[in-house]
Enzyme design. Structure first.
Site, PDB file in Angstrom:
ATOM      1  N   HIS A 254     -44.440 -49.742  -8.448  1.00 26.32           N
ATOM      2  CA  HIS A 254     -43.338 -48.777  -8.393  1.00 26.32           C
ATOM      3  C   HIS A 254     -43.853 -47.356  -8.640  1.00 26.32           C
ATOM      4  CE1 HIS A 254     -39.052 -47.555  -9.052  1.00 26.32           C
ATOM      5  NE2 HIS A 254     -39.641 -46.632  -9.790  1.00 26.32           N
ATOM      6  N   GLU A 255     -44.625 -47.185  -9.696  1.00 29.43           N
ATOM      7  CA  GLU A 255     -45.111 -45.844 -10.031  1.00 29.43           C
ATOM      8  C   GLU A 255     -46.143 -45.359  -9.015  1.00 29.43           C
ATOM      9  OE1 GLU A 255     -43.385 -44.234 -11.983  1.00 29.43           O
ATOM     10  OE2 GLU A 255     -42.345 -45.896 -12.965  1.00 29.43           O
ATOM     11  N   HIS A 258     -44.331 -43.518  -6.326  1.00 32.28           N
ATOM     12  CA  HIS A 258     -44.126 -42.104  -6.642  1.00 32.28           C
ATOM     13  C   HIS A 258     -45.418 -41.314  -6.466  1.00 32.28           C
ATOM     14  CE1 HIS A 258     -40.050 -42.349  -8.154  1.00 32.28           C
ATOM     15  NE2 HIS A 258     -40.357 -43.265  -9.048  1.00 32.28           N
ATOM     16  N   GLU A 284     -37.508 -41.901  -5.096  1.00 28.57           N
ATOM     17  CA  GLU A 284     -37.229 -43.300  -5.404  1.00 28.57           C
ATOM     18  C   GLU A 284     -37.304 -44.167  -4.155  1.00 28.57           C
ATOM     19  OE1 GLU A 284     -37.090 -44.773  -8.242  1.00 28.57           O
ATOM     20  OE2 GLU A 284     -37.248 -42.924  -9.381  1.00 28.57           O
TER      21      GLU A 284
END
Length: 489
Positions: A254-255, A258, A284
């Protein structure tokens, strides 16, 4: 030197200082000694005062009036600088500095309260944060809706009424899907002992597979995983539970979503207003498509299963198909960051309604826990057992990020649109993912969206990438198809 050149040089220095302030925030959540919290609050306030003075410098208005854009990128920079200048001038310097100080202190008190399950110790500083954000919202709104004023800081030109309508359209299909899955045989659960060192080693391997450039980044641990920075210094964090490795691995993916966005933005845009993600919703969309449509796809799970066996030995699930079902297991749970794709948006809807009420003054901080627990029981059918599993679980309210939560669901909707377009463009995607080859998907996202940074407005960014209007249907169709297949519906 032209007015445009002077303005952009001045803005570059402002962006560089903002990155320094971001690095202080990273340090606070990773390696700062606990006893430094009060001092860090003063440091953050001092630097915010410097930044606020620069962002409201009257010369910006003069430069904007005289500057002439010769390219699309220059026109976009003038638009974004003018927007920032207008917003910054509405907020008094005293308030900007106090917000920086109080939210820095609040973050430390939240971490301690969360660890001790002591909500009462945290409520006084949360009340301060809410009061300051409401004061800021009133300054920004100039008579308009307070929540919209805060939301605009994370998703420009978005409105709470539109998001509420979006949620009203999404909820029936999500609830119906959840009900159908609840009647199906449950998916297996991955159990066992997964040593920390091996989890972190596999996290690094997966991050590299998803294109994370360690020459311009690093992975550390934090209470609440996050990504920080832009341009050539983009850092991420994860967290480790030796009984549950999927939280660490998928927080990392997830990170990296980003961070991958930030690292892929055109180098020419570095340290400018274009050199960062255009909005949190678009940001997101990248973290969610990396984590879910790519990372949790049955195809990628086939590759990841092999890497898990190599690192940890035989698993409690038999084969990649069962592993994919365990990775995508649907069940009501307390923690938003660990929620499955079916429940995730319901977590956001809860927070959206509560924070709107807080900002409007319809809900007090002292009544927040009861409101949270009542709503959670109604929405998830489970009673909250302790504060760290309820109102204390997220860092967002402690640091004053009111208006941020709905961007997660906007990101999911955007990711649904991007995924549908990506599948059309890359018909062999599942074969590639099953080999752990994410490069074609990353290349498509990089070319269609990521490299452009803040060049276009948020919705235009997604529509340019997909060639279609934004809607919730691609996301809901994807969820129904994916989980219907996994659960044999």
């Amino acid at each position: 030197m032209s007015a445009l050149a002077e303005l952009l040089a001045f803005q570059r220095e402002t962006e560089a200082l903002a990155q320094v302030m971001g690095r202080l925030g990273w340090d606070q959540e990773t390696v700062m000694p606990r006893g430094a919290a009060e001092q860090r609050g003063e440091e953050m306030a001092a630097l915010e005062s410097v930044l606020h003075a620069r962002r409201t410098d009257p010369r910006i208005g003069d430069w904007l009036a005289a500057a002439e854009a010769g390219t699309e990128a220059e026109a976009a920079q003038l638009r974004l600088i003018a927007r920032s200048y207008d917003k910054a001038r509405r907020v008094p310097s005293r308030l900007a500095a106090e917000l920086a100080r109080v939210t820095s202190v609040s973050q430390g008190k939240w971490a301690a309260a969360r660890a001790a399950d002591d909500l009462a110790a945290f409520l006084p500083v949360l009340s301060e944060v809410v009061a300051l954000r409401r004061e800021e919202a009133a300054a920004l709104a100039e008579g308009g809706d307070l929540y919209d004023a805060l939301l605009d800081g994370y998703e420009p030109e978005a409105h709470a009424a539109d998001i509420a309508a979006l949620f009203d359209r999404m909820r029936p299909r999500l609830v119906a899907l959840r009900a159908s899955l609840a009647e199906a045989p449950p998916a297996p659960v991955l159990t066992g002992h997964f040593p920390k060192a091996q989890q972190l080693a596999l996290s690094h391997e997966i991050a590299a597979a998803f294109g994370y450039d360690f020459a311009r980044g690093r992975i550390d641990e934090a209470v609440h995983p996050f990504s920080s920075g832009s341009f050539n210094d983009v850092r991420i964090t994860t967290r480790v539970d030796e009984g549950e490795p999927l939280g660490c691995l998928y927080s990392t993916i997830h990170e990296v979503g980003h961070a991958g966005y930030e690292q892929t933005i055109a180098q020419d845009f570095g340290l400018s207003v274009l050199g960062q993600g255009v909005s949190m919703g678009v940001h997101e969309s990248q973290s969610r498509i990396y984590e879910n449509q790519l990372g949790r796809s049955p195809a990628f799970c086939h590759w990841l299963y092999g890497r898990m066996v190599d690192r940890f030995g035989a698993l409690s699930v038999n084969g990649p198909e069962e592993f994919a079902r365990a990775v995508n297991r649907v069940a009501s749970g307390y923690i938003r960051t660990e929620a499955d794709e079916v429940h995730y948006n319901l977590h956001i809807m809860l927070r959206f309604d509560l924070e709107r009420a807080l900002v409007a003054g319809d809900l007090t901080v002292n009544d927040l826990e009861a409101a949270w627990n009542d709503r959670f029981l109604a929405d998830f059918g489970v009673a909250v057992d302790r504060p760290r599993n309820g109102v204390l679980q997220d860092v967002h309210w402690p640091v004053g990020l009111f208006g941020y939560f709905p961007t997660y669901s906007l990101g999911n909707v955007y990711a649904g649109c991007l995924h549908a377009a990506m599948r059309d463009a890359l018909p062999g995607l599942d074969d590639q993912l099953s080999r752990g080859d994410v490069a074609p998907a990353l290349g498509w996202l990089g070319e269609r969206l990521q490299r452009h940074g803040g060049l276009r407005k948020p919705r235009a960014t997604i529509e340019h990438a997909t060639g279609a209007e934004i809607g919730e249907e691609p996301l809901l169709d994807y969820l129904e198809a994916k989980f219907g297949a996994l659960y044999g519906l």
